[in-house]
Scaffold this motif. Structure first.
Motif, PDB file in Angstrom:
ATOM      1  N   MET A 106     -31.593  -2.004  30.821  1.00 48.68           N
ATOM      2  CA  MET A 106     -31.309  -0.683  31.392  1.00 48.68           C
ATOM      3  C   MET A 106     -31.335  -0.720  32.927  1.00 48.68           C
ATOM      4  SD  MET A 106     -30.872   1.103  28.655  1.00 48.68           S
ATOM      5  CE  MET A 106     -31.076   2.838  29.009  1.00 48.68           C
ATOM      6  N   THR A 107     -32.347  -1.341  33.480  1.00 44.80           N
ATOM      7  CA  THR A 107     -32.456  -1.634  34.908  1.00 44.80           C
ATOM      8  C   THR A 107     -33.052  -3.038  34.976  1.00 44.80           C
ATOM      9  OG1 THR A 107     -34.657  -0.632  35.101  1.00 44.80           O
ATOM     10  CG2 THR A 107     -32.806   0.797  35.580  1.00 44.80           C
ATOM     11  N   PRO A 108     -32.998  -3.707  36.118  1.00 41.01           N
ATOM     12  CA  PRO A 108     -33.491  -5.080  36.170  1.00 41.01           C
ATOM     13  C   PRO A 108     -34.923  -5.214  35.631  1.00 41.01           C
ATOM     14  CG  PRO A 108     -32.269  -4.580  38.162  1.00 41.01           C
ATOM     15  CD  PRO A 108     -32.405  -3.280  37.399  1.00 41.01           C
ATOM     16  N   GLY A 109     -35.071  -6.080  34.621  1.00 41.79           N
ATOM     17  CA  GLY A 109     -36.369  -6.357  34.041  1.00 41.79           C
ATOM     18  C   GLY A 109     -36.796  -5.431  32.921  1.00 41.79           C
ATOM     19  N   TYR A 110     -35.983  -4.415  32.592  1.00 42.48           N
ATOM     20  CA  TYR A 110     -36.285  -3.452  31.523  1.00 42.48           C
ATOM     21  C   TYR A 110     -35.302  -3.656  30.376  1.00 42.48           C
ATOM     22  CZ  TYR A 110     -39.450  -0.749  34.486  1.00 42.48           C
ATOM     23  OH  TYR A 110     -40.504  -0.353  35.265  1.00 42.48           O
ATOM     24  N   PHE A 111     -35.802  -4.204  29.272  1.00 43.87           N
ATOM     25  CA  PHE A 111     -34.965  -4.538  28.123  1.00 43.87           C
ATOM     26  C   PHE A 111     -35.270  -3.568  26.985  1.00 43.87           C
ATOM     27  CE2 PHE A 111     -35.505  -8.218  30.767  1.00 43.87           C
ATOM     28  CZ  PHE A 111     -34.195  -8.683  30.898  1.00 43.87           C
ATOM     29  N   SER A 112     -34.257  -2.826  26.549  1.00 42.64           N
ATOM     30  CA  SER A 112     -34.446  -1.709  25.619  1.00 42.64           C
ATOM     31  C   SER A 112     -33.747  -1.911  24.292  1.00 42.64           C
ATOM     32  CB  SER A 112     -33.870  -0.424  26.232  1.00 42.64           C
ATOM     33  OG  SER A 112     -34.567  -0.048  27.368  1.00 42.64           O
ATOM     34  N   LYS A 113     -34.400  -1.405  23.261  1.00 40.94           N
ATOM     35  CA  LYS A 113     -33.790  -1.178  21.953  1.00 40.94           C
ATOM     36  C   LYS A 113     -33.957   0.319  21.716  1.00 40.94           C
ATOM     37  CE  LYS A 113     -34.609  -5.634  19.697  1.00 40.94           C
ATOM     38  NZ  LYS A 113     -33.380  -5.938  18.999  1.00 40.94           N
TER      39      LYS A 113
END
Length: 110
Positions: free
Chosen positions: A17-24
């Motif tokens: 979503m933003t650098p370093g933020y990985f979303s499910k």
């Protein structure tokens, strides 16, 4: 029945979503649930949205700033962020977070 009741978490696409933020992300008719893995040092810039947000720390330490007040949240702690309140944060360690939004985050649909 239109939607499947039982699903596989592994089948949900992971999105940065933003650098370093990985979303499910899972959407229901009334909520958006965001399962996040965040890298240490990654920053969520200050922002606001119309959604009510509950932010849960499942693992790690996360510094959250809400309406100018900062606190370090760790495993088992959570914050309730009212709509339209400025907030943002920074992962102190690698983290696993869950954010629940009401109403649905239309901008998170893809």
């Amino acid at each position: 029945m239109e939607n499947k009741v039982f699903n596989q978490f592994a089948d949900i696409e992971t999105r940065e979503m933003t650098p370093g933020y990985f979303s499910k992300i899972i959407h229901t008719p009334g909520n958006t649930i965001n399962f996040l893995e965040v890298k240490a040092g990654a920053v969520s810039p200050m922002h606001q949205h119309i959604n009510h947000q509950c932010a849960f720390v499942i693992e790690g330490q996360f510094e959250l700033t809400v309406d100018g007040v900062s606190q370090i949240l760790d495993t088992g702690t959570y914050a309730i962020i009212p709509p339209n309140v400025i907030h943002g944060g920074r992962a102190i360690t690698d983290c696993k977070l869950i954010d629940i939004f009401d109403p649905v985050r239309e901008d998170f649909k893809y």
